[in-house]
Scaffold this active site. Sequence first.
Site, PDB file in Angstrom:
ATOM      1  N   GLN A   1       0.527  -1.129  -0.005  1.00  0.00           N
ATOM      2  CA  GLN A   1       0.124  -0.004  -0.029  1.00  0.00           C
ATOM      3  C   GLN A   1       1.338   1.033   0.403  1.00  0.00           C
ATOM      4  O   GLN A   1       1.424   1.448   1.509  1.00  0.00           O
ATOM      5  CB  GLN A   1      -0.330   0.402   0.906  1.00  0.00           C
ATOM      6  CG  GLN A   1      -2.099   1.173   0.981  1.00  0.00           C
ATOM      7  CD  GLN A   1      -2.760   1.017   1.412  1.00  0.00           C
ATOM      8  OE1 GLN A   1      -2.273   1.414   2.709  1.00  0.00           O
ATOM      9  NE2 GLN A   1      -3.806   1.725   2.145  1.00  0.00           N
TER      10      GLN A   1
ATOM     11  N   TYR B   1      -5.794  10.998   4.054  1.00  0.00           N
ATOM     12  CA  TYR B   1      -4.657  11.413   3.305  1.00  0.00           C
ATOM     13  C   TYR B   1      -4.762  11.723   2.603  1.00  0.00           C
ATOM     14  O   TYR B   1      -5.855  12.712   1.987  1.00  0.00           O
ATOM     15  CB  TYR B   1      -3.980   9.805   3.257  1.00  0.00           C
ATOM     16  CG  TYR B   1      -4.020   9.313   4.857  1.00  0.00           C
ATOM     17  CD1 TYR B   1      -2.844  10.252   5.979  1.00  0.00           C
ATOM     18  CD2 TYR B   1      -4.570   7.999   5.003  1.00  0.00           C
ATOM     19  CE1 TYR B   1      -3.680   9.372   7.595  1.00  0.00           C
ATOM     20  CE2 TYR B   1      -4.655   7.397   6.347  1.00  0.00           C
ATOM     21  CZ  TYR B   1      -4.138   8.103   7.200  1.00  0.00           C
ATOM     22  OH  TYR B   1      -3.698   7.423   9.172  1.00  0.00           O
TER      23      TYR B   1
ATOM     24  N   ARG C   1      -7.863   2.076  -2.688  1.00  0.00           N
ATOM     25  CA  ARG C   1      -8.560   2.220  -2.021  1.00  0.00           C
ATOM     26  C   ARG C   1      -9.473   3.021  -1.374  1.00  0.00           C
ATOM     27  O   ARG C   1      -8.757   4.351  -1.698  1.00  0.00           O
ATOM     28  CB  ARG C   1      -7.723   1.788  -0.367  1.00  0.00           C
ATOM     29  CG  ARG C   1      -8.314   1.360   0.382  1.00  0.00           C
ATOM     30  CD  ARG C   1      -7.527   0.834   1.975  1.00  0.00           C
ATOM     31  NE  ARG C   1      -8.477  -0.223   2.754  1.00  0.00           N
ATOM     32  CZ  ARG C   1      -8.470  -0.316   3.811  1.00  0.00           C
ATOM     33  NH1 ARG C   1      -7.823   0.807   4.898  1.00  0.00           N
ATOM     34  NH2 ARG C   1      -9.841  -0.545   4.752  1.00  0.00           N
TER      35      ARG C   1
ATOM     36  N   GLY D   1      -9.280  -6.341   9.092  1.00  0.00           N
ATOM     37  CA  GLY D   1      -8.173  -6.348   9.468  1.00  0.00           C
ATOM     38  C   GLY D   1      -7.681  -6.541  10.996  1.00  0.00           C
ATOM     39  O   GLY D   1      -7.311  -7.358  11.052  1.00  0.00           O
TER      40      GLY D   1
HETATM   41  C1  8OZ Z   1      -4.420   3.902  12.282  1.00  0.00           C
HETATM   42  C2  8OZ Z   1      -3.100   4.602  12.503  1.00  0.00           C
HETATM   43  C3  8OZ Z   1      -2.331   5.271  11.479  1.00  0.00           C
HETATM   44  C4  8OZ Z   1      -2.219   5.036  10.075  1.00  0.00           C
HETATM   45  C5  8OZ Z   1      -5.477   4.831   8.006  1.00  0.00           C
HETATM   46  C6  8OZ Z   1      -3.041   4.454   7.790  1.00  0.00           C
HETATM   47  O1  8OZ Z   1      -6.197   5.102   8.857  1.00  0.00           O
HETATM   48  C7  8OZ Z   1      -3.660   4.447   7.960  1.00  0.00           C
HETATM   49  C8  8OZ Z   1      -3.633   4.419   9.813  1.00  0.00           C
HETATM   50  C9  8OZ Z   1      -4.835   3.581  10.600  1.00  0.00           C
HETATM   51  O2  8OZ Z   1      -5.420   4.519   6.693  1.00  0.00           O
END
Ligand code: 8OZ
Length: 368
Positions: free
Chosen positions: A105, A186, A233, A323
């Site tokens: 990912q 993000y 995703r 998960g």
């Molecule tokens: C939990 C803690 C840190 C990062 C996401 C990559 O929410 C994460 C993430 C999840 O997609």
Amino acid sequence: MQTDCSHPIDLFLPYRLGSLTLANRIVMAPLTRSRAGAGDVPTPLMATYYAQRASAGLIISEATQISPQGKGYIQTPGIHSTEQIGGWEQVTEAVHGHGGKIFMQLWHVGRISHPELQAGGALPVAASAVRAHGQVFTGQGMVDMVTPRALTLDEIPGIVADYRRAAENAREAGFDGVELHSANGYLLDQFLRDKTNRRTDAYGGSVENRARLLLEVTDAVLDIWEPDRVGVRLSPLSPVHDIEDSDPEMLFSHVVTALSARRLGFLHVVEGVTGGPRETGHPFKLQTLRDLFDGTYIGNNGYDRDLALATRKANAADLIAFGKLFIANPDLVERLRRDAPLNSPDESTFYGGDAQGYTNYPFLAGAD
Ligand code: 8OZ
């Protein structure tokens, strides 16, 4: 799309994902565990952890930053240095040695970071200078996020190039493919959704403009990988990391139609609130996205055995990603097959630490 009659038991049968044959329809979801070593290099312990879970039909690696700028949490692994490629090579060899398949990912956190985690104490970057309400974990503990710096137009090709290079590095490290992390608030999601994208240039405004960065990144990654080895995703209705869109149906219908035209291997959807309720109360039905996508649809979020079987029975997803259950059950596939009891995940060891709560969850007696 596979629309022929399905049988619930096919959860445990092989599935063809483009040119790959997966041993079953169960996916290990990407899970941040914050156990990378110095230089954000994957460790031998990480190779053990992933190899233990190689009976998943497909593993999607924990989110992995494409560049130092893409980092937002301590001890998350990267895929931008030679040492990191070497560390990941040990992971992919271990997974393949146990008969598994693994995609990486690719991740850029955008504004979900802090100067403390950035080279030279730089401000995190984002689509626009809009601060996320919330905190991040740094070397100093939990701290409030700061207002990020909007990427300038002439910086965007560099972001795309970072993704291309990371995709190349993932191939060198022996992965079977890559997933673009365009979910959970993000960087790519910050461009997609209008609460965080206030740009007035070619990357903001219309849905076409807001989807531009994701599609440019997708096309760059398709320079490196065949389309069946690339997935995306999305989390269209998830508010995590202070994000939202005024018309998710219009936005994500456009995005998924454009991804489908590129013949990507899969679309991976976080259904509902990430790590929370599957129902959001929003009228947009995510099943629309499955219908728009001419490829494999992976459903994720809060699945248990019954829901996974019912989902296959209704053919509402091709593959099901688990998960937390994979954190606690390295042999989850076998436990689900036998309807055996599950180990419970220990939240206190989710992020950071050592083998405790990572590689020491027990296998079923008699399973390997
Ligand atoms: C939990 C803690 C840190 C990062 C996401 C990559 O929410 C994460 C993430 C999840 O997609």
